[in-house]
Design a protein around this motif. Structure first.
Motif, PDB file in Angstrom:
ATOM      1  N   CYS A  16       0.827  -1.205   0.000  1.00  0.00           N
ATOM      2  CA  CYS A  16       0.000   0.000   0.000  1.00  0.00           C
ATOM      3  C   CYS A  16       0.864   1.259   0.000  1.00  0.00           C
ATOM      4  O   CYS A  16       0.563   2.227  -0.697  1.00  0.00           O
ATOM      5  CB  CYS A  16      -0.949   0.009   1.190  1.00  0.00           C
ATOM      6  N   VAL A  17       1.938   1.242   0.757  1.00  0.00           N
ATOM      7  CA  VAL A  17       2.838   2.398   0.822  1.00  0.00           C
ATOM      8  C   VAL A  17       3.501   2.616  -0.537  1.00  0.00           C
ATOM      9  O   VAL A  17       3.622   3.746  -1.008  1.00  0.00           O
ATOM     10  CB  VAL A  17       3.899   2.221   1.929  1.00  0.00           C
ATOM     11  N   THR A  18       3.905   1.544  -1.171  1.00  0.00           N
ATOM     12  CA  THR A  18       4.512   1.639  -2.495  1.00  0.00           C
ATOM     13  C   THR A  18       3.535   2.237  -3.503  1.00  0.00           C
ATOM     14  O   THR A  18       3.915   3.058  -4.330  1.00  0.00           O
ATOM     15  CB  THR A  18       4.980   0.250  -2.972  1.00  0.00           C
ATOM     16  N   ALA A  19       2.270   1.852  -3.405  1.00  0.00           N
ATOM     17  CA  ALA A  19       1.263   2.313  -4.356  1.00  0.00           C
ATOM     18  C   ALA A  19       0.766   3.734  -4.071  1.00  0.00           C
ATOM     19  O   ALA A  19       0.469   4.481  -5.006  1.00  0.00           O
ATOM     20  CB  ALA A  19       0.077   1.350  -4.364  1.00  0.00           C
ATOM     21  N   ALA A  20       0.676   4.106  -2.787  1.00  0.00           N
ATOM     22  CA  ALA A  20       0.097   5.410  -2.431  1.00  0.00           C
ATOM     23  C   ALA A  20       0.732   5.950  -1.152  1.00  0.00           C
ATOM     24  O   ALA A  20       0.114   5.969  -0.091  1.00  0.00           O
ATOM     25  CB  ALA A  20      -1.416   5.276  -2.269  1.00  0.00           C
ATOM     26  N   MET A  21       1.955   6.413  -1.266  1.00  0.00           N
ATOM     27  CA  MET A  21       2.703   6.844  -0.075  1.00  0.00           C
ATOM     28  C   MET A  21       2.147   8.101   0.590  1.00  0.00           C
ATOM     29  O   MET A  21       2.454   8.368   1.736  1.00  0.00           O
ATOM     30  CB  MET A  21       4.176   7.027  -0.401  1.00  0.00           C
ATOM     31  N   ALA A  46      -6.687   6.869  -8.122  1.00  0.00           N
ATOM     32  CA  ALA A  46      -6.139   5.703  -8.832  1.00  0.00           C
ATOM     33  C   ALA A  46      -5.111   4.980  -7.965  1.00  0.00           C
ATOM     34  O   ALA A  46      -5.095   3.744  -7.907  1.00  0.00           O
ATOM     35  CB  ALA A  46      -5.527   6.125 -10.161  1.00  0.00           C
ATOM     36  N   GLU A  47      -4.257   5.746  -7.289  1.00  0.00           N
ATOM     37  CA  GLU A  47      -3.237   5.146  -6.433  1.00  0.00           C
ATOM     38  C   GLU A  47      -3.856   4.409  -5.251  1.00  0.00           C
ATOM     39  O   GLU A  47      -3.417   3.329  -4.875  1.00  0.00           O
ATOM     40  CB  GLU A  47      -2.258   6.219  -5.935  1.00  0.00           C
ATOM     41  N   VAL A  48      -4.901   4.992  -4.673  1.00  0.00           N
ATOM     42  CA  VAL A  48      -5.573   4.363  -3.530  1.00  0.00           C
ATOM     43  C   VAL A  48      -6.253   3.062  -3.963  1.00  0.00           C
ATOM     44  O   VAL A  48      -6.166   2.045  -3.274  1.00  0.00           O
ATOM     45  CB  VAL A  48      -6.585   5.333  -2.883  1.00  0.00           C
ATOM     46  N   ARG A  49      -6.907   3.088  -5.100  1.00  0.00           N
ATOM     47  CA  ARG A  49      -7.546   1.868  -5.613  1.00  0.00           C
ATOM     48  C   ARG A  49      -6.499   0.788  -5.885  1.00  0.00           C
ATOM     49  O   ARG A  49      -6.722  -0.395  -5.620  1.00  0.00           O
ATOM     50  CB  ARG A  49      -8.346   2.168  -6.870  1.00  0.00           C
ATOM     51  N   GLU A  50      -5.362   1.185  -6.422  1.00  0.00           N
ATOM     52  CA  GLU A  50      -4.267   0.238  -6.682  1.00  0.00           C
ATOM     53  C   GLU A  50      -3.767  -0.354  -5.366  1.00  0.00           C
ATOM     54  O   GLU A  50      -3.525  -1.558  -5.271  1.00  0.00           O
ATOM     55  CB  GLU A  50      -3.125   0.940  -7.417  1.00  0.00           C
ATOM     56  N   ALA A  51      -3.604   0.481  -4.347  1.00  0.00           N
ATOM     57  CA  ALA A  51      -3.148   0.006  -3.041  1.00  0.00           C
ATOM     58  C   ALA A  51      -4.111  -1.033  -2.478  1.00  0.00           C
ATOM     59  O   ALA A  51      -3.684  -2.076  -1.969  1.00  0.00           O
ATOM     60  CB  ALA A  51      -3.008   1.178  -2.069  1.00  0.00           C
TER      61      ALA A  51
END
Length: 64
Positions: A16-21, A46-51
């Protein structure tokens, strides 16, 4: 968008950190997820959904 986490389910993978720090971090002592922003701006959606998608423990819930 609102985000919630289940720290009890977290396995401290850090995906999650990698996707949406800007939204997620990890506790120093055990690596469990910490939610920095429960209502992130639309620009981070988009980053949060990816996380949430890459979380191996499904510990992140996105409320649209």
């Amino acid at each position: 968008m609102k985000v919630s986490i289940d720290q009890d389910r977290c396995v401290a993978a850090g995906s999650c950190v990698t996707a949406a720090m800007d939204v997620f971090d990890q506790r120093d002592e055990d690596g469990v997820v910490v939610l920095l922003d429960p209502e992130p701006p639309a620009g981070l959606a988009a980053e949060v959904r990816e996380a949430a998608a890459v979380c191996p423990a499904a510990a992140i819930t996105v409320h649209e």
